[in-house]
Design a protein around this motif. Structure first.
Motif, short mmCIF file in Angstrom:
data_model
loop_
_atom_site.label_atom_id
_atom_site.label_comp_id
_atom_site.label_asym_id
_atom_site.label_seq_id
_atom_site.Cartn_x
_atom_site.Cartn_y
_atom_site.Cartn_z
N TYR A 40 1.16 -1.10 0.62
CA TYR A 40 0.07 0.12 0.05
C TYR A 40 1.05 1.27 -0.22
O TYR A 40 0.51 1.85 -0.83
CB TYR A 40 -0.90 -0.16 1.47
N ILE A 41 1.88 1.56 0.96
CA ILE A 41 3.24 2.65 0.72
C ILE A 41 3.65 2.82 -0.21
O ILE A 41 3.17 3.46 -1.00
CB ILE A 41 3.57 2.64 2.02
N ASP A 99 4.99 5.79 -5.02
CA ASP A 99 4.99 5.32 -6.58
C ASP A 99 4.13 6.50 -7.05
O ASP A 99 3.70 6.85 -8.21
CB ASP A 99 4.64 4.01 -7.26
N GLU A 100 2.85 6.52 -6.97
CA GLU A 100 1.23 7.77 -7.25
C GLU A 100 1.96 8.52 -6.94
O GLU A 100 1.26 9.34 -7.87
CB GLU A 100 -0.09 7.14 -6.82
N LEU A 101 2.72 9.44 -5.88
CA LEU A 101 2.99 10.72 -5.95
C LEU A 101 4.16 10.93 -6.58
O LEU A 101 4.00 12.53 -7.22
CB LEU A 101 3.68 10.27 -4.54
N LEU A 151 6.44 7.23 5.87
CA LEU A 151 5.19 6.69 5.44
C LEU A 151 5.01 5.08 5.82
O LEU A 151 5.17 4.48 6.15
CB LEU A 151 5.24 6.39 4.35
N GLU A 152 7.32 4.63 5.52
CA GLU A 152 8.01 3.59 5.70
C GLU A 152 8.02 3.25 7.18
O GLU A 152 7.86 1.93 7.50
CB GLU A 152 9.14 3.66 5.13
N SER A 153 7.76 3.92 8.02
CA SER A 153 8.12 4.30 9.57
C SER A 153 6.84 4.15 10.38
O SER A 153 6.70 3.26 11.08
CB SER A 153 9.03 5.27 10.05
N ILE A 154 5.41 4.29 9.33
CA ILE A 154 5.11 4.11 10.38
C ILE A 154 3.45 2.70 9.71
O ILE A 154 2.87 2.70 10.54
CB ILE A 154 3.61 5.53 9.83
N ILE A 204 -6.17 7.75 4.27
CA ILE A 204 -4.86 9.33 5.93
C ILE A 204 -3.48 9.97 4.46
O ILE A 204 -3.58 10.82 4.21
CB ILE A 204 -4.62 9.20 6.81
N ILE A 205 -3.33 9.46 4.36
CA ILE A 205 -2.20 8.97 3.76
C ILE A 205 -1.83 9.63 2.43
O ILE A 205 -1.39 10.35 2.02
CB ILE A 205 -1.42 7.42 3.53
N GLU A 206 -2.49 9.41 1.80
CA GLU A 206 -3.29 9.63 -0.01
C GLU A 206 -3.26 11.23 0.69
O GLU A 206 -3.29 12.05 -0.17
CB GLU A 206 -4.60 9.47 -0.40
#
Length: 450
Positions: A3-4, A9-11, A29-32, A47-49
């Protein structure tokens, strides 16, 4: 594909050529990931997006006239990234390297840094690709007035409150505030870092440097260590560096090196802080001029730096404080610090260590204070200035300094306990990122899809 990774990649597809921004996003993102596994609601709520896209991006031209009567044009930026916790808050950077990607990286970092303070401030950042170096006061005034002639439409004491950053000190803030006041016909706390003559706060100039040292103090105490007697490398020579060195001396440590854009200064006896202050704050000279007074000091020009890093990190010392700019401390620098017996790295700048360097610090369980935690003292004191402006008050130095120490202790404690909660007590990167993200994400969920 995870997912991350899909999100990143989309970003990269939708926001091309913004390397520093991707680096900042990946760091968080990788740490959460452990938190996302624990709370699937964050993914369901996207939330991330939502977090990686600014609420608003403002880009504008800044035309101004130089002392020769020639018209110059620069690019201005303000990224209003996230207001879930309060008004957008973050500095303005005037430097030739400024572009949309740099401002987005700084704004994204600011979201979590501000969240960690526990104060009611959201994340934003701004600036321009204007270089104040070599410009007259009149040229800087005309540039600042043109910059604010557009920016004033988008900011306000309860909307977006800029501050200073690289290239934006008390002089620039004064010119910006004067133009805002003229255009808006209001005297309010729309900018922080102001002069004490018109709404500024005690300790604001010292806050980022002091705060980084306070964070180091608490982090070392957590490992049954002390700042007393420690030798320190402190990159840069601006406000953050100068006042970090000042507080290090006050707490019994000895800074032995600092730097500027031209080179690195090393003085084994300890940096003559009064001389550095004079060179940088009054005479506006390069650090090389330090040798005119202290012939026993060493100076290395930038052209003579190692190809894989920075000379300052190759000296032997107990602690390193990268306080200059992003990605100034490489993997090879990190290896040199560790081989020379360095026990701690505390970041006074935003993202000053490359990801490879950070990975090495974490793997070696070094006492590592990431920038979004360790350098939050500046924005914390900016919020204290906002509070004083709102109440028409002026607090004494001791009261602001005591509040700064409380906030830095709270940030350290929050990052440490969160890291322990997720089974990595020595990983303050994980602790700071999760603690900051969780506070912002929970506020976003409660406010709906906006």
């Amino acid at each position: 594909m995870s997912y991350i990774k899909e999100t990143i990649d989309e970003l990269k597809r939708t926001s091309p050529a913004q390397t520093e921004f991707y680096q900042a996003v990946e760091d968080v993102l990788e740490s959460i990931e452990p938190l996302l596994e624990e709370r699937p609601l964050y993914r369901k709520q996207r939330i991330i997006e939502r977090l990686v896209e600014p609420e608003r991006q403002i880009m504008f031209r800044v035309p101004w006239m130089d002392d020769n009567g020639d018209i110059q044009v620069n690019k201005g930026y303000r990224i209003e990234f996230n207001s879930a916790l309060g008004p957008y808050k973050g500095g303005l950077r005037f430097h030739p390297s400024v572009n949309a990607g740099i401002i987005k990286f700084l704004g994204f970092e600011q979201i979590f840094k501000n969240a960690l303070t526990g104060l009611a401030i959201g994340g934003g950042k701004g600036g321009a690709n204007f270089d104040p170096k070599g410009k007259s006061d009149a040229e800087i005034m005309r540039f600042c007035q043109s910059f604010m002639s557009e920016l004033y439409r988008h900011i306000g004491a309860n909307t977006d409150v800029p501050a200073g950053d690289i290239g934006v000190g008390g002089r620039e803030i004064g010119f910006l505030f004067g133009q805002y006041k003229k255009l808006a016909n209001r005297f309010d706390g729309v900018l922080t870092g102001k002069s004490l003559l018109f709404g500024g706060s005690q300790v604001r100039k010292e806050a980022t440097g002091y705060g980084a040292v306070y964070f180091a103090k608490y982090m070392l105490e957590g490992k049954s260590e002390s700042l007393e007697g420690k030798t320190c490398l402190v990159s840069g020579s601006g406000n953050v560096t100068i006042y970090a060195m000042e507080k290090l001396y006050e707490l019994g440590a000895k800074p032995v090196a600092c730097s500027d854009s031209s080179g690195t200064l090393y003085h084994a006896k300890g940096i003559d802080l009064d001389l550095v202050k004079d060179l940088k704050e009054h005479r506006h000279e390069r650090l090389k001029a330090y040798l005119d007074t202290h012939s026993d000091a060493e100076y290395t020009a930038r052209d003579d730096y190692p190809s894989d890093g920075h000379t300052i990190w190759r000296y032997k010392a107990d602690l390193a404080f990268p306080c200059a700019t992003q990605n100034e401390l490489t993997e090879k620098d990190a290896e040199a610090l560790l081989s020379n017996g360095c026990i701690g790295v505390i970041e006074g700048a935003n993202m000053p260590s490359t990801q490879a360097a950070v990975d090495l610090f974490i793997a070696e369980k070094l006492a590592y204070g990431p920038g979004k935690a360790a350098n939050a003292g500046g924005v914390a004191t900016s919020q204290i200035e906002m509070a004083q402006n709102a109440g028409m008050e002026h607090w004494p130095f001791e009261k602001v300094d005591a509040r700064l120490q409380e906030i830095m202790h709270s940030i350290y404690t929050n990052a440490k306990t969160t890291a322990e909660e997720f089974g990595e007590p020595d990983n303050l990167v994980l602790g700071a990122n999760i603690a900051g993200f969780r506070r912002v994400a929970d506020a976003m969920i409660q406010q709906g899809v906006v």
